[in-house]
Design a protein around this motif. Structure first.
Motif, mmCIF file in Angstrom:
data_model
loop_
_atom_site.group_PDB
_atom_site.id
_atom_site.type_symbol
_atom_site.label_atom_id
_atom_site.label_comp_id
_atom_site.label_asym_id
_atom_site.label_seq_id
_atom_site.Cartn_x
_atom_site.Cartn_y
_atom_site.Cartn_z
ATOM 1 N N ASP A 190 0.750 -1.009 0.023
ATOM 2 C CA ASP A 190 -0.069 0.057 -0.019
ATOM 3 C C ASP A 190 0.860 1.373 -0.144
ATOM 4 N N ASP A 191 2.074 1.036 -0.042
ATOM 5 C CA ASP A 191 3.036 2.154 -0.261
ATOM 6 C C ASP A 191 2.834 3.016 -1.642
ATOM 7 N N PRO A 192 2.740 4.543 -1.253
ATOM 8 C CA PRO A 192 2.594 5.279 -2.337
ATOM 9 C C PRO A 192 3.812 5.201 -3.423
ATOM 10 N N VAL A 193 4.982 5.006 -2.975
ATOM 11 C CA VAL A 193 6.436 5.141 -3.753
ATOM 12 C C VAL A 193 6.942 3.985 -3.881
ATOM 13 N N GLY A 194 7.465 3.094 -2.914
ATOM 14 C CA GLY A 194 7.941 2.022 -2.915
ATOM 15 C C GLY A 194 9.183 1.927 -2.169
ATOM 16 N N GLY A 195 10.240 0.779 -2.332
ATOM 17 C CA GLY A 195 11.316 0.704 -1.566
ATOM 18 C C GLY A 195 12.015 -0.344 -2.032
ATOM 19 N N LEU A 196 12.991 -0.606 -1.162
ATOM 20 C CA LEU A 196 14.173 -1.949 -1.602
ATOM 21 C C LEU A 196 14.459 -2.665 -0.432
ATOM 22 N N LEU A 197 14.955 -3.923 -0.591
ATOM 23 C CA LEU A 197 15.569 -4.736 0.335
ATOM 24 C C LEU A 197 16.770 -4.166 0.604
ATOM 25 N N ALA A 198 17.081 -4.197 1.731
ATOM 26 C CA ALA A 198 18.484 -3.855 2.411
ATOM 27 C C ALA A 198 18.778 -4.354 3.704
ATOM 28 N N VAL A 199 19.988 -4.400 3.952
ATOM 29 C CA VAL A 199 20.413 -4.849 5.244
ATOM 30 C C VAL A 199 21.336 -3.865 6.021
ATOM 31 N N TRP A 232 22.773 1.317 5.864
ATOM 32 C CA TRP A 232 22.111 0.230 5.251
ATOM 33 C C TRP A 232 22.817 0.024 3.786
ATOM 34 N N GLN A 233 22.864 -1.114 3.530
ATOM 35 C CA GLN A 233 23.591 -1.809 2.413
ATOM 36 C C GLN A 233 22.344 -2.178 1.558
ATOM 37 N N ALA A 234 22.376 -1.582 0.408
ATOM 38 C CA ALA A 234 21.276 -1.779 -0.584
ATOM 39 C C ALA A 234 21.209 -2.882 -1.372
ATOM 40 N N LEU A 250 12.996 1.337 3.269
ATOM 41 C CA LEU A 250 13.846 0.220 3.419
ATOM 42 C C LEU A 250 13.323 -0.982 3.977
ATOM 43 N N VAL A 251 13.221 -2.036 3.287
ATOM 44 C CA VAL A 251 12.735 -3.308 3.781
ATOM 45 C C VAL A 251 13.740 -4.318 4.149
ATOM 46 N N ARG A 252 13.826 -4.833 5.393
ATOM 47 C CA ARG A 252 15.039 -5.577 5.890
ATOM 48 C C ARG A 252 15.117 -7.041 5.081
ATOM 49 N N GLY A 253 16.281 -6.970 4.185
ATOM 50 C CA GLY A 253 16.472 -8.497 3.616
ATOM 51 C C GLY A 253 17.225 -9.365 4.309
ATOM 52 N N GLU A 254 17.855 -10.162 3.447
ATOM 53 C CA GLU A 254 18.828 -11.342 3.932
ATOM 54 C C GLU A 254 20.171 -11.003 3.718
#
Length: 241
Positions: free
Chosen positions: A139-148, A173-175, A212-216
């Motif tokens: 539901d985000d109006p823009v978006g984002g990315l996985l990062a740690v 954070w590392q993209a 930022l969405v926490r990745g692996e």
């Protein structure tokens, strides 16, 4: 800046993936483009595409190749299914290749639909990490990315490769990829700011604030030969099914 339509009703946006695969990977030091190097019996790129093609939420996957790519036809990609489409208009830069993918998706994608751009050389993206990205940004109006979050101490060097200072890692954070943005916003941002190293950079330059969405940590990018060996171990031990 061209007008961008509002996002569709939550839950109704479609998802398209773009994998820019027109590069050669010069830092890897191989005559074979690194996306075609063997990894567990298949080209590295096959593993990268497989998780995207297997995701029920993704409607189509565009792999963007160099116009003179002679490698693609030497492999069997049929196991990836009917979602996969090749775009032989890759450019000299990542942004140019992503723009070619966006152009290919233009006949189907609306401005409020989602585009996921994923590195060709990240073969270890897991389905849970991909689903986390999709669900968090739904539901985000823009978006984002996985990062740690950055865990190591960071040093800034001088011209003699001596330590010039220690960089505080708080908030760093590392993209990673996929990087997932609304189609219209990403198209316009890359048109205005093509000299970027990733899609989030273009979005930031355009005044947007990606999430930022926490990745692996396992979602590594294969850059050097040692990375390929690590990716093989990670894939060989990854849960099946």
């Amino acid at each position: 800046m061209p007008a961008v339509s509002l996002p569709p009703t939550p839950g109704h946006a479609r998802h398209y993936a773009i994998v820019p695969a027109a590069g050669h990977g010069s830092r890897f030091g191989s005559e074979t483009p690194k996306q075609y190097l063997p990894l567990l019996g298949r080209p590295l790129l096959h593993h990268t595409l497989a998780v995207l093609c297997a995701c029920p939420a993704i409607d189509r996957v565009f792999v963007v190749l160099a116009p003179d790519d002679d490698w693609w036809g030497g492999f069997d990609w049929s196991a990836l299914g009917s979602k996969l489409e090749t775009v032989r208009q890759g450019g000299a830069t990542r942004a140019a290749s992503v723009q070619a993918g966006l152009a290919a998706a233009a006949t189907a994608a609306a401005d409020g639909d989602w585009v996921l751009v994923h590195d060709a050389a990240r073969p270890c993206l897991s389905a849970p990490a991909l689903n986390q990205l999709l669900q968090t940004l739904a539901d985000d109006p823009v978006g984002g990315l996985l990062a740690v979050p950055v865990a190591d101490t960071l040093k800034r060097s001088d011209q003699r490769d001596r330590v010039a200072g220690t960089v505080p890692r708080d908030g760093l954070w590392q993209a990673q990829t996929p990087q997932m943005f609304r189609y219209g916003l990403l198209r316009d941002a890359l048109q205005r700011f093509p000299d970027v190293t990733d899609e989030a950079g273009a979005m930031e330059a355009a005044g947007h604030v990606p999430r930022l969405v926490r990745g692996e940590l396992a979602n590594l990018k294969v850059t050097y030969p040692a990375d390929l060996a690590l990716a093989e171990r990670l894939l060989a031990t990854a849960p099946r099914g």
